[in-house]
Design an enzyme around this catalytic site. Sequence first.
Site, PDB file in Angstrom:
ATOM      1  N   GLY A 123       0.775  -1.224  -0.014  1.00 34.62           N
ATOM      2  CA  GLY A 123      -0.035  -0.018  -0.032  1.00 34.62           C
ATOM      3  C   GLY A 123       0.892   1.228  -0.027  1.00 34.62           C
ATOM      4  N   SER A 124       0.061   2.334   0.149  1.00 37.10           N
ATOM      5  CA  SER A 124       1.182   3.674   0.111  1.00 37.10           C
ATOM      6  C   SER A 124       0.004   4.772   0.667  1.00 37.10           C
ATOM      7  CB  SER A 124       1.595   3.990  -1.210  1.00 37.10           C
ATOM      8  OG  SER A 124       2.391   3.023  -1.613  1.00 37.10           O
TER       9      SER A 124
END
Length: 765
Positions: A209-210
Amino acid sequence: MKHILTALALVAAALVALRPGAPALAADGRYSAEIRRTEYGLPHVSAKDYGGLGFGYGYAFAQDNLCVLASWVVTLRGERSRYFGPKADSDDPVRPVANLVSDVYYKSVADSGVVRRLLTQPPPVGPSDELRRLVDGYVAGYNRYLEQTGAANLPDPTCRGKSWVGPITATDIWNNILDLDRMASGSQLKEFIVGEAEAEGAQPGPAPGSNAWALGRRATRDGHGMLLADPHFPWNGIRRFYQVQLTIPGVLDVSGGSLYGMPVVQIGHNATVAWTHTVSHAQRFTLYRLDLVDPTSYRVDGRTEPMGRQQMEVTLQDGTVVEHTLLTSRYGPVLAAGHTDKVAYALADVNAANLRAADEWLAMAKSRNLAELKAAQAAHQGMAFVHTLATDAGGTAYFADASVVPHVTDAQAERCAKPSPIPGLEEYVLDGSTSACLWGKDRDAVVPGIFGPASQPRLTRADYVANSNNTSWMTNPSAPLTGYPRVWGKARTDLEPRPRVSLDMIAQRLSGTDGLGAPGFTLETLQATSQGKRNYTFELMRPDLLKLCRTDSEPTASDGTQVDVGEACRTLAAWDGRATLDGEGAVLWREFFTRLERPTKPGDPVYSPWRVPFDPEHPLTTPRGLKHDDPVVRQALADAVLYFQTNGIPLTLTPGRAQHYSSIPIPGCTEGEGCFDRVRMRGRLGADGRYPEVDTGSSFMMAVELTPDGPRTRTILTYSLSTNPSSPHHTDQTALFSRGQWVTERFTEAEIAADPKLTTATVRG
């Protein structure tokens, strides 16, 4: 005579360069680069041409991380069983599988000839000449370092003297680029393709993710464009980021991070543009159900088509050769999973033949403004699985899901839908017996079967765009992105706590209600906001939790034990809701909350503890509250507290004592808890009050302000630059990250030259 030989050599070099896949040699037949290193070992590589730049980059990278890439090359060549045994897990940090499964998969990729075919194609389908030179130079630089040092003398004991360490080839790097582009599709479905016994019951794993914010002139105090990059990628293995500055004077000057083995900067900035990425929810593949005529043929439009066969041989440690056969179809590989005497399933991977992303990043690095960055993305259309968020010196913020997505409309998905026998792959299973269910075409798409740029979700703003792996509809709540085919990700869905806290952090900063001073972002408040360690589920549930504590001080645990939760309630009431190193209550809350999320037994739906359910009309304020009077909630609290009591773990256990990386305490909390700066550990809290080592979380963080005088940038490479445990740069930045500190980037020549720790080396080969 000397001039004649020189001329002949140049002609020969030119002929070699024209041959598909051949090395793109430097003009004088030699590579040369300058590698300057500033604080924390950060390399600044400069050269006069792309071949030299790649050479310097490959050399610098090998100095710091040769062992990781050497191991990954063994993986890409399908040779892990030979060196490490067929049953051991592969070194894929996102989705490890048994080595034998890995070997069969990667040998099938090589056998397909996809890379060889792509290297014969002109851009944008095939690589540009500049990228070919970078790749060849990178390989030569890596090999030059290995040749000079010798495998027996490598500084990293992880691979020193190992038989599996050797020179790499350009094919290895091209295969690495292809595999990265397939990371959210074919590469995570290895078990389903190969069909080994270990794959039974397997499901596709979560992608990394980010967080990302692009801030425009109306969101920043001084009207400058600003960007926050916060990718959450693995802390071990080939998907780590390496920080670098790459410079060809007058041609290219870019600084940022690239994943190991990638010769281009993927998240970064130049003097006037900054960009980053987050993992998109869009679909990357479809399955096609095949109606079988016999075990190796199927019908399309009433006609019989034979399956192709791939025969792979894998060598084991004892020299035994294992043969494995895979079947292929017009759509792609035929899955071993779900195969019966009547039907089979084939994988149609939108990134099956995508090498375009690397050229796209190279073109973005040369962009002088957002218009040129957009043009670069439209020209290459190679972003495999990520959103793009960017800003420029003009103070405009930009978001695009410019990723590669199969052209499947909602009507087609409904008309062609077939059931799936594979858990986790229920969506986008299409009818393979009719060409009417093939992917569609857009005129502006560079390859058939994908949506073109005009169909992609995009948003340009003067205030901000943000994404934390939510679908694109809430990129900016003032301008929801809706009306796109569902293959891009569903709109009007629950944002989940991490994207919600992200938008709340921005809103508080813009209103000046976060305690960080006057409204609007500065570089300093951008840094402070991003590392606030807020636990959003605790914030949303705290009032109801205190009600539970007041009404039931001795709830019953799942084993029937009545548990005194008084001290636990006092600990949670006193906690400020931030997962700092000294946050007393942070671990206790996590253990309570994660018990709420777990199904009571396999196959049961995940329990929802929210008192107010999600309402698509109020996506920023729902769900909220805690079902404090629900026996399930009370039991979860009792179970969590009982675990602490039984094992003698203090209820005030802090993240600083419970979670670590290389013995360094790591702050932060988990995805499910709603933590912007999240961490992940593969395993539960042990009886000793410690979690397994952190393996995922904020990785290469970058905060950039694009001022008229040039970029002001702060970075932190959370796990540090080198995987070599004997390197001084193995954990030096990790110690900074633990304390909430950043590194001031040196981008200009004056800044680099002013570093008192500057070292300079010229490398040639």
